[in-house]
Design a protein around this motif. Structure first.
Motif, PDB file in Angstrom:
ATOM      1  N   ARG A  46       0.828  -1.212   0.000  1.00 38.18           N
ATOM      2  CA  ARG A  46       0.000   0.000   0.000  1.00 38.18           C
ATOM      3  C   ARG A  46       0.860   1.259   0.000  1.00 38.18           C
ATOM      4  O   ARG A  46       0.439   2.302  -0.497  1.00 38.18           O
ATOM      5  N   ILE A  47       2.056   1.159   0.569  1.00 41.20           N
ATOM      6  CA  ILE A  47       2.968   2.303   0.587  1.00 41.20           C
ATOM      7  C   ILE A  47       3.848   2.320  -0.657  1.00 41.20           C
ATOM      8  O   ILE A  47       3.965   3.327  -1.353  1.00 41.20           O
ATOM      9  N   SER A  48       4.474   1.187  -0.941  1.00 38.05           N
ATOM     10  CA  SER A  48       5.428   1.139  -2.051  1.00 38.05           C
ATOM     11  C   SER A  48       4.744   1.293  -3.405  1.00 38.05           C
ATOM     12  O   SER A  48       5.386   1.707  -4.386  1.00 38.05           O
ATOM     13  N   ARG A  49       3.445   1.023  -3.470  1.00 35.35           N
ATOM     14  CA  ARG A  49       2.728   1.139  -4.734  1.00 35.35           C
ATOM     15  C   ARG A  49       2.733   2.583  -5.255  1.00 35.35           C
ATOM     16  O   ARG A  49       2.522   2.817  -6.442  1.00 35.35           O
ATOM     17  N   ASN A  50       2.987   3.557  -4.369  1.00 37.05           N
ATOM     18  CA  ASN A  50       3.086   4.940  -4.828  1.00 37.05           C
ATOM     19  C   ASN A  50       4.157   5.099  -5.902  1.00 37.05           C
ATOM     20  O   ASN A  50       3.984   5.883  -6.847  1.00 37.05           O
ATOM     21  N   ALA A  51       5.254   4.373  -5.761  1.00 36.46           N
ATOM     22  CA  ALA A  51       6.323   4.463  -6.757  1.00 36.46           C
ATOM     23  C   ALA A  51       5.876   3.885  -8.095  1.00 36.46           C
ATOM     24  O   ALA A  51       6.241   4.393  -9.159  1.00 36.46           O
ATOM     25  N   ILE A  52       5.079   2.823  -8.062  1.00 40.57           N
ATOM     26  CA  ILE A  52       4.542   2.253  -9.294  1.00 40.57           C
ATOM     27  C   ILE A  52       3.569   3.230  -9.942  1.00 40.57           C
ATOM     28  O   ILE A  52       3.516   3.371 -11.173  1.00 40.57           O
ATOM     29  N   THR A  53       2.799   3.946  -9.111  1.00 37.36           N
ATOM     30  CA  THR A  53       1.876   4.949  -9.648  1.00 37.36           C
ATOM     31  C   THR A  53       2.633   6.065 -10.355  1.00 37.36           C
ATOM     32  O   THR A  53       2.182   6.570 -11.390  1.00 37.36           O
ATOM     33  N   ILE A  54       3.782   6.466  -9.805  1.00 37.13           N
ATOM     34  CA  ILE A  54       4.608   7.478 -10.476  1.00 37.13           C
ATOM     35  C   ILE A  54       4.987   7.000 -11.867  1.00 37.13           C
ATOM     36  O   ILE A  54       4.873   7.744 -12.852  1.00 37.13           O
ATOM     37  N   ALA A  55       5.453   5.746 -11.964  1.00 35.35           N
ATOM     38  CA  ALA A  55       5.831   5.205 -13.272  1.00 35.35           C
ATOM     39  C   ALA A  55       4.621   5.068 -14.186  1.00 35.35           C
ATOM     40  O   ALA A  55       4.700   5.335 -15.391  1.00 35.35           O
ATOM     41  N   HIS A  56       3.488   4.642 -13.617  1.00 37.03           N
ATOM     42  CA  HIS A  56       2.247   4.465 -14.390  1.00 37.03           C
ATOM     43  C   HIS A  56       1.812   5.781 -15.022  1.00 37.03           C
ATOM     44  O   HIS A  56       1.601   5.868 -16.251  1.00 37.03           O
ATOM     45  N   GLU A  57       1.679   6.816 -14.183  1.00 39.26           N
ATOM     46  CA  GLU A  57       1.229   8.105 -14.706  1.00 39.26           C
ATOM     47  C   GLU A  57       2.297   8.761 -15.577  1.00 39.26           C
ATOM     48  O   GLU A  57       1.980   9.454 -16.549  1.00 39.26           O
ATOM     49  N   GLY A  58       3.553   8.539 -15.230  1.00 45.38           N
ATOM     50  CA  GLY A  58       4.626   9.034 -16.091  1.00 45.38           C
ATOM     51  C   GLY A  58       4.592   8.414 -17.478  1.00 45.38           C
ATOM     52  O   GLY A  58       4.881   9.079 -18.477  1.00 45.38           O
ATOM     53  N   GLY A  59       4.216   7.129 -17.534  1.00 42.41           N
ATOM     54  CA  GLY A  59       4.072   6.473 -18.830  1.00 42.41           C
ATOM     55  C   GLY A  59       2.978   7.099 -19.665  1.00 42.41           C
ATOM     56  O   GLY A  59       3.152   7.348 -20.863  1.00 42.41           O
ATOM     57  N   HIS A  60       1.822   7.365 -19.035  1.00 41.25           N
ATOM     58  CA  HIS A  60       0.747   8.064 -19.737  1.00 41.25           C
ATOM     59  C   HIS A  60       1.246   9.404 -20.284  1.00 41.25           C
ATOM     60  O   HIS A  60       1.010   9.755 -21.440  1.00 41.25           O
ATOM     61  N   GLY A  61       1.914  10.166 -19.420  1.00 40.51           N
ATOM     62  CA  GLY A  61       2.357  11.499 -19.815  1.00 40.51           C
ATOM     63  C   GLY A  61       3.387  11.480 -20.921  1.00 40.51           C
ATOM     64  O   GLY A  61       3.307  12.269 -21.878  1.00 40.51           O
ATOM     65  N   LEU A  62       4.369  10.595 -20.822  1.00 46.65           N
ATOM     66  CA  LEU A  62       5.426  10.531 -21.835  1.00 46.65           C
ATOM     67  C   LEU A  62       4.869  10.148 -23.189  1.00 46.65           C
ATOM     68  O   LEU A  62       5.190  10.778 -24.209  1.00 46.65           O
ATOM     69  N   VAL A  63       4.013   9.135 -23.238  1.00 51.06           N
ATOM     70  CA  VAL A  63       3.457   8.695 -24.519  1.00 51.06           C
ATOM     71  C   VAL A  63       2.512   9.758 -25.085  1.00 51.06           C
ATOM     72  O   VAL A  63       2.448   9.950 -26.306  1.00 51.06           O
ATOM     73  N   ALA A  64       1.796  10.452 -24.213  1.00 50.09           N
ATOM     74  CA  ALA A  64       0.945  11.544 -24.693  1.00 50.09           C
ATOM     75  C   ALA A  64       1.779  12.583 -25.435  1.00 50.09           C
ATOM     76  O   ALA A  64       1.413  13.046 -26.523  1.00 50.09           O
ATOM     77  N   LEU A  65       2.924  12.952 -24.868  1.00 55.32           N
ATOM     78  CA  LEU A  65       3.803  13.929 -25.525  1.00 55.32           C
ATOM     79  C   LEU A  65       4.378  13.371 -26.826  1.00 55.32           C
ATOM     80  O   LEU A  65       4.452  14.078 -27.839  1.00 55.32           O
ATOM     81  N   LEU A  66       4.809  12.109 -26.790  1.00 56.36           N
ATOM     82  CA  LEU A  66       5.429  11.501 -27.982  1.00 56.36           C
ATOM     83  C   LEU A  66       4.440  11.355 -29.131  1.00 56.36           C
ATOM     84  O   LEU A  66       4.847  11.337 -30.297  1.00 56.36           O
ATOM     85  N   THR A  67       3.161  11.247 -28.828  1.00 54.47           N
ATOM     86  CA  THR A  67       2.149  11.087 -29.881  1.00 54.47           C
ATOM     87  C   THR A  67       1.510  12.414 -30.281  1.00 54.47           C
ATOM     88  O   THR A  67       0.519  12.428 -31.012  1.00 54.47           O
ATOM     89  N   GLY A  68       2.058  13.517 -29.793  1.00 57.58           N
ATOM     90  CA  GLY A  68       1.597  14.826 -30.228  1.00 57.58           C
ATOM     91  C   GLY A  68       0.460  15.409 -29.427  1.00 57.58           C
ATOM     92  O   GLY A  68      -0.104  16.447 -29.803  1.00 57.58           O
TER      93      GLY A  68
END
Length: 240
Positions: A46-68
């Motif tokens: 429940r605590i460490s999952r915050n780091a996975i959420t950072i990567a999860h949302e970062g993935g959304h954000g990075l691909v959003a930028l890469l796809t214009g």
């Protein structure tokens, strides 16, 4: 000053692009056990999952930028959920790739990290992760998210600049093991929520509406990416 900069820059470049010796096998195995210890028990997850959420949302954000698409902000919440908002067409390949990037980002980042560690590029891994976290910090739009990313980025920065080679190696291997192992569990959690009739607006359900493919197909994709990344990344980390 110019001469100092001329001497420092090549040294930094050599440090960034150079290779470092592999740690002992016991270090690799100890970091694997440490990663399991924070992924498997529910209370620690429940605590460490915050780091996975950072990567999860970062993935959304990075691909959003890469796809214009235009990334407008990322929010991270204390219940380990998150939200990434981007502007652009509400359909099409860019939206599909952006939606699919969340659950696949942590295991793929782990796989990439394992490839770098397998090639001895420990410093490059730590500096690249720090840079990504700094860039992500600019896009965070809530206080809890800023605190979480700031602390995570600060840990990477301190280890990158102040820790010795053995500590850096242990930290890097622990992080990569955590991404590989922690990247597997969210897809199973999502599957369990959907089985109970919850998570109706999950990434899988959004992808189902975008592509007219069943959400189960996208869940299968998430499972495939995470499990294959774990197997492949694990082999690189263990030098098999």
């Amino acid at each position: 000053m110019d001469s100092l900069a001329a001497l420092a820059l090549p040294d930094l470049w050599d440090r960034l692009t150079g290779t470092q010796p592999d740690p002992d096998l016991w270090v690799v195995l100890a970091t694997l056990v440490a990663a399991l210890a924070v992924v498997v028990p529910h209370n620690l997850w429940r605590i460490s999952r915050n780091a996975i959420t950072i990567a999860h949302e970062g993935g959304h954000g990075l691909v959003a930028l890469l796809t214009g698409r235009r990334l407008t902000g990322i929010r991270l919440h204390s219940d380990t959920s998150g939200l990434t908002v981007s502007r652009g067409k509400p359909h099409g390949i860019g939206m599909i790739l952006t939606a699919a990037a969340g659950y696949t980002a942590p295991p793929l980042l782990g796989l990439g990290g394992a490839a770098l560690l397998g090639a001895g590029r420990l410093t490059l891994l730590l500096w690249a992760a720090t840079a990504l976290l700094i860039v992500m910090l600019v896009m965070i739009r809530n206080a809890y998210g800023v605190l979480t990313v700031f602390l995570t980025g600060g840990a990477f920065l301190l280890v990158s600049w102040l820790a010795g080679p053995q500590v850096q190696a242990a930290f890097a291997y622990a992080v990569v093991w955590f991404l590989l192992l922690g990247g597997v569990r969210p897809a199973f959690e999502l599957q369990a929520k959907r089985f109970r009739g919850g998570a109706g607006d999950s990434d899988a359900d959004q992808l189902a509406r975008l592509t007219h493919l069943p959400a189960a197909v996208w869940l299968f994709l998430f499972h495939t990416v995470s499990l294959c990344s774990l197997i492949g990344g694990g082999r690189w980390l263990l030098h098999m």
